[in-house]
Design a protein around this motif. Structure first.
Motif, PDB file in Angstrom:
ATOM      1  N   VAL A 240     103.022   0.713  29.593  1.00 30.34           N
ATOM      2  CA  VAL A 240     102.170   0.571  28.511  1.00 30.34           C
ATOM      3  C   VAL A 240     102.049   2.098  27.932  1.00 30.34           C
ATOM      4  N   ALA A 241     101.654   2.901  28.583  1.00 31.02           N
ATOM      5  CA  ALA A 241     101.447   4.380  28.407  1.00 31.02           C
ATOM      6  C   ALA A 241     102.725   4.743  27.806  1.00 31.02           C
ATOM      7  N   GLU A 242     103.864   4.503  28.561  1.00 32.36           N
ATOM      8  CA  GLU A 242     105.176   5.096  27.645  1.00 32.36           C
ATOM      9  C   GLU A 242     105.307   4.506  26.236  1.00 32.36           C
ATOM     10  N   LYS A 243     104.993   3.130  26.237  1.00 33.06           N
ATOM     11  CA  LYS A 243     105.120   2.413  24.943  1.00 33.06           C
ATOM     12  C   LYS A 243     104.209   3.081  23.617  1.00 33.06           C
ATOM     13  N   MET A 244     103.321   3.275  24.221  1.00 26.41           N
ATOM     14  CA  MET A 244     102.186   4.160  23.278  1.00 26.41           C
ATOM     15  C   MET A 244     102.813   5.770  22.773  1.00 26.41           C
ATOM     16  N   LEU A 245     103.308   6.221  23.867  1.00 28.04           N
ATOM     17  CA  LEU A 245     104.087   7.506  23.568  1.00 28.04           C
ATOM     18  C   LEU A 245     105.257   7.344  22.546  1.00 28.04           C
ATOM     19  N   GLU A 246     106.017   6.399  22.928  1.00 30.71           N
ATOM     20  CA  GLU A 246     107.122   6.071  22.105  1.00 30.71           C
ATOM     21  C   GLU A 246     106.773   5.644  20.442  1.00 30.71           C
ATOM     22  N   GLU A 247     105.571   4.888  20.495  1.00 30.29           N
ATOM     23  CA  GLU A 247     105.137   4.447  19.083  1.00 30.29           C
ATOM     24  C   GLU A 247     104.655   5.428  18.287  1.00 30.29           C
ATOM     25  N   ARG A 248     104.253   6.749  18.904  1.00 26.89           N
ATOM     26  CA  ARG A 248     103.586   7.680  18.318  1.00 26.89           C
ATOM     27  C   ARG A 248     104.694   9.079  18.285  1.00 26.89           C
ATOM     28  N   GLY A 249     105.763   8.771  18.644  1.00 23.28           N
ATOM     29  CA  GLY A 249     106.715  10.020  18.632  1.00 23.28           C
ATOM     30  C   GLY A 249     106.486  10.850  19.513  1.00 23.28           C
ATOM     31  N   LEU A 250     105.869  10.527  20.654  1.00 21.64           N
ATOM     32  CA  LEU A 250     105.802  11.777  21.607  1.00 21.64           C
ATOM     33  C   LEU A 250     106.394  11.532  22.854  1.00 21.64           C
ATOM     34  N   ASP A 251     107.562  10.636  23.052  1.00 18.04           N
ATOM     35  CA  ASP A 251     108.086  10.437  24.252  1.00 18.04           C
ATOM     36  C   ASP A 251     109.237  11.507  24.661  1.00 18.04           C
ATOM     37  N   GLU A 252     109.678  12.247  23.664  1.00 18.15           N
ATOM     38  CA  GLU A 252     110.423  13.685  24.015  1.00 18.15           C
ATOM     39  C   GLU A 252     109.664  14.570  24.548  1.00 18.15           C
ATOM     40  N   GLU A 253     108.580  14.698  23.811  1.00 22.19           N
ATOM     41  CA  GLU A 253     107.272  15.883  24.446  1.00 22.19           C
ATOM     42  C   GLU A 253     107.008  15.415  25.724  1.00 22.19           C
ATOM     43  N   HIS A 254     106.609  14.246  25.851  1.00 22.44           N
ATOM     44  CA  HIS A 254     106.166  13.659  27.201  1.00 22.44           C
ATOM     45  C   HIS A 254     107.369  14.012  28.469  1.00 22.44           C
ATOM     46  N   GLU A 255     108.774  13.840  28.057  1.00 23.13           N
ATOM     47  CA  GLU A 255     109.877  13.954  29.000  1.00 23.13           C
ATOM     48  C   GLU A 255     109.778  15.513  29.419  1.00 23.13           C
ATOM     49  N   GLN A 256     109.675  16.437  28.321  1.00 23.07           N
ATOM     50  CA  GLN A 256     109.813  17.831  28.337  1.00 23.07           C
ATOM     51  C   GLN A 256     108.587  18.125  29.195  1.00 23.07           C
ATOM     52  N   LEU A 257     107.243  17.858  28.955  1.00 22.63           N
ATOM     53  CA  LEU A 257     106.288  18.197  30.085  1.00 22.63           C
ATOM     54  C   LEU A 257     106.530  17.832  31.338  1.00 22.63           C
ATOM     55  N   ILE A 258     107.101  16.392  31.548  1.00 24.98           N
ATOM     56  CA  ILE A 258     107.445  16.053  33.057  1.00 24.98           C
ATOM     57  C   ILE A 258     108.222  17.119  33.719  1.00 24.98           C
ATOM     58  N   LYS A 259     109.148  17.636  33.090  1.00 27.86           N
ATOM     59  CA  LYS A 259     110.090  18.626  33.477  1.00 27.86           C
ATOM     60  C   LYS A 259     109.541  20.197  33.691  1.00 27.86           C
ATOM     61  N   ALA A 260     108.602  20.308  32.823  1.00 28.38           N
ATOM     62  CA  ALA A 260     107.849  21.576  32.863  1.00 28.38           C
ATOM     63  C   ALA A 260     107.000  21.711  33.896  1.00 28.38           C
ATOM     64  N   THR A 261     106.520  20.610  34.592  1.00 27.45           N
ATOM     65  CA  THR A 261     105.264  20.503  35.219  1.00 27.45           C
ATOM     66  C   THR A 261     105.707  19.864  36.541  1.00 27.45           C
ATOM     67  N   VAL A 262     106.605  20.550  37.280  1.00 25.94           N
ATOM     68  CA  VAL A 262     106.775  20.611  38.628  1.00 25.94           C
ATOM     69  C   VAL A 262     105.690  20.733  39.636  1.00 25.94           C
ATOM     70  N   ILE A 263     105.125  21.999  39.510  1.00 26.40           N
ATOM     71  CA  ILE A 263     104.034  22.323  40.265  1.00 26.40           C
ATOM     72  C   ILE A 263     102.843  22.463  39.185  1.00 26.40           C
ATOM     73  N   ASP A 264     101.668  21.497  39.193  1.00 25.66           N
ATOM     74  CA  ASP A 264     100.759  21.395  38.267  1.00 25.66           C
ATOM     75  C   ASP A 264      99.673  20.701  39.088  1.00 25.66           C
ATOM     76  N   LYS A 265      98.504  21.513  39.422  1.00 25.13           N
ATOM     77  CA  LYS A 265      97.509  20.938  40.350  1.00 25.13           C
ATOM     78  C   LYS A 265      96.879  19.683  39.515  1.00 25.13           C
ATOM     79  N   GLU A 266      96.586  19.735  38.273  1.00 29.74           N
ATOM     80  CA  GLU A 266      96.023  18.817  37.622  1.00 29.74           C
ATOM     81  C   GLU A 266      96.750  17.396  37.741  1.00 29.74           C
ATOM     82  N   ILE A 267      98.140  17.641  37.633  1.00 28.37           N
ATOM     83  CA  ILE A 267      98.869  16.336  37.756  1.00 28.37           C
ATOM     84  C   ILE A 267      99.157  15.867  39.176  1.00 28.37           C
TER      85      ILE A 267
END
Length: 90
Positions: free
Chosen positions: A43-70
């Protein structure tokens, strides 16, 4: 006597506790809870796709290898899964 035996649910990481519980709990409950969690992610992925944020989401996943909040969020999800499984198995 050691009150913090290896089997104690309060010893270890949320991830290790989940896998320990998942091995011994009712497998139907474990599967049901895991499916509910994956549905939430879908559901969260679908919401990101509908808002055009899926590419940004993928970039953040790759960039946050070490992230305390995540890491904290992942631990919270493991804790939630353990809680949901344990309460249904009692």
């Amino acid at each position: 006597m050691n009150i913090f035996d290896d089997d104690d649910a309060f010893v270890g990481t949320p991830k290790s506790n989940y896998f320990s519980i998942a091995k011994t709990a009712n497998q139907n409950i474990v599967e049901m809870e895991l499916e509910k969690m994956l549905r939430r992610f879908a559901v969260a992925e679908k919401m990101l796709e509908e808002r055009g944020l899926d590419e940004e989401h993928e970039q953040l996943i790759k960039a946050t290898v070490i992230d305390k909040e995540i890491d904290d969020r992942v631990n919270s999800l493991f804790i939630e899964l353990v809680g949901n499984i344990v309460t249904q198995c009692e």
